[in-house]
Design a protein around this motif. Structure first.
Motif, short mmCIF file in Angstrom:
data_model
loop_
_atom_site.label_atom_id
_atom_site.label_comp_id
_atom_site.label_asym_id
_atom_site.label_seq_id
_atom_site.Cartn_x
_atom_site.Cartn_y
_atom_site.Cartn_z
N GLU A 204 0.65 -1.07 -0.13
CA GLU A 204 -0.02 0.05 -0.10
C GLU A 204 0.96 1.35 -0.08
N ILE A 205 2.11 1.09 0.69
CA ILE A 205 2.67 2.18 0.69
C ILE A 205 3.25 2.60 -0.85
N ALA A 206 3.97 1.46 -1.43
CA ALA A 206 4.28 1.73 -2.62
C ALA A 206 3.19 2.21 -3.56
N VAL A 207 2.02 1.62 -3.41
CA VAL A 207 0.96 2.43 -4.43
C VAL A 207 0.70 3.66 -4.03
N LEU A 208 0.58 4.02 -2.81
CA LEU A 208 0.39 5.59 -2.53
C LEU A 208 1.49 6.48 -3.02
N VAL B 115 -3.54 1.10 -13.71
CA VAL B 115 -3.09 -0.05 -12.65
C VAL B 115 -1.96 -0.69 -13.29
N ARG B 116 -1.98 -0.74 -14.52
CA ARG B 116 -0.73 -1.61 -15.33
C ARG B 116 0.68 -0.75 -15.04
N GLU B 117 0.38 0.83 -15.27
CA GLU B 117 1.66 1.50 -15.06
C GLU B 117 2.00 1.15 -13.63
N ILE B 118 1.01 1.61 -12.77
CA ILE B 118 1.59 1.45 -11.36
C ILE B 118 2.28 -0.16 -11.06
N THR B 119 1.74 -1.18 -11.65
CA THR B 119 2.25 -2.44 -11.44
C THR B 119 3.86 -2.46 -12.00
N GLN B 120 3.82 -1.88 -13.14
CA GLN B 120 5.23 -1.89 -13.70
C GLN B 120 6.08 -1.03 -13.03
N ARG B 121 5.69 0.08 -12.38
CA ARG B 121 6.74 1.04 -11.70
C ARG B 121 7.14 0.39 -10.46
N THR B 122 6.27 -0.13 -9.71
CA THR B 122 6.48 -0.92 -8.39
C THR B 122 6.98 -2.11 -8.36
N GLY B 123 6.88 -2.84 -9.44
CA GLY B 123 7.27 -4.13 -9.26
C GLY B 123 6.55 -5.25 -8.66
N PHE B 124 5.25 -4.91 -7.99
CA PHE B 124 4.56 -5.81 -7.25
C PHE B 124 3.57 -6.39 -8.73
N SER B 125 3.08 -7.67 -8.18
CA SER B 125 2.06 -8.29 -9.13
C SER B 125 0.76 -7.54 -9.32
N GLN B 126 0.09 -7.46 -10.55
CA GLN B 126 -1.10 -6.93 -10.88
C GLN B 126 -2.14 -7.15 -9.93
N PRO B 127 -2.36 -8.46 -9.49
CA PRO B 127 -3.47 -9.00 -8.60
C PRO B 127 -3.03 -8.00 -7.19
N HIS B 128 -1.98 -8.04 -6.62
CA HIS B 128 -1.52 -7.38 -5.65
C HIS B 128 -2.04 -5.99 -5.45
N ILE B 129 -1.53 -5.42 -6.56
CA ILE B 129 -1.65 -3.89 -6.92
C ILE B 129 -3.18 -3.61 -7.01
N SER B 130 -3.91 -4.34 -7.63
CA SER B 130 -5.51 -4.16 -7.69
C SER B 130 -5.87 -4.33 -6.53
N GLU B 131 -5.60 -5.24 -5.42
CA GLU B 131 -6.07 -5.51 -3.91
C GLU B 131 -5.69 -4.22 -3.14
N CYS B 132 -4.48 -3.71 -3.35
CA CYS B 132 -4.30 -2.59 -2.58
C CYS B 132 -5.00 -1.37 -2.80
N ILE B 133 -5.22 -1.22 -4.31
CA ILE B 133 -6.01 -0.07 -4.71
C ILE B 133 -7.22 -0.35 -4.40
N THR B 134 -8.02 -1.32 -4.33
CA THR B 134 -9.35 -1.48 -3.73
C THR B 134 -9.58 -1.15 -2.36
N ARG B 135 -8.57 -1.50 -1.49
CA ARG B 135 -8.59 -1.09 -0.12
C ARG B 135 -8.43 0.35 0.06
#
Length: 139
Positions: free
Chosen positions: A33-37, A48-68
């Motif tokens: 969540e810190i990485a996404v924020l 979401v894809r751009e955030i995934t590429q920059r953070t290095g986390f998986s797309q499902p993980h990024i999507s879950e973080c964004i949802t929360r």
């Protein structure tokens, strides 16, 4: 200033930021969540894809973080008007208020502890604010 000194300064600022978040008494969010924020603050309107590429986390993980974070009103999403399959992510005013609440009163204390002098702490805060204004993209 040479690269070595700049690197040491950066490490020291990271340590001060860590102390600041520990002193705030608020539980630290998970690293994902810190990485996404952080990424959304630096790159508002990203997909979401751009955030995934920059953070290095998986797309499902990024999507879950964004949802929360959307549920917590820290982030907002919108459909990309140019490609309705893409979701764009933005920081909210609530996120900016949370950041201000978390850092403003404690930063002076953290700097005073680190420098041992309230006047030096105030000057350091002014310099850090000026540096951030110069180096960070306009928010």
């Amino acid at each position: 200033m040479d690269g070595r000194r700049l690197h040491r300064l950066g490490r020291h600022l990271i340590e001060l930021a860590r102390q600041l978040s520990l002193e705030s008494g608020v539980e630290r969010p998970p690293e994902g969540e810190i990485a996404v924020l952080t990424d959304v603050l630096d790159n508002p309107g990203s997909s979401v894809r751009e955030i995934t590429q920059r953070t290095g986390f998986s797309q499902p993980h990024i999507s879950e973080c964004i949802t929360r974070l959307v549920e917590d009103a820290m982030l907002a999403t919108d459909v990309d008007p140019r490609d309705r399959r893409r979701t764009l992510v933005y920081p909210t005013d609530a996120l900016f208020r949370a950041i201000a609440r978390r850092t403003t009163p404690h930063l002076d204390d953290t700097l005073t502890t680190a420098l041992g002098d309230p006047a030096k702490a105030q000057r350091a805060r002014e310099l850090l604010t000026e540096l951030a204004d110069l180096l960070l993209p306009d928010q």
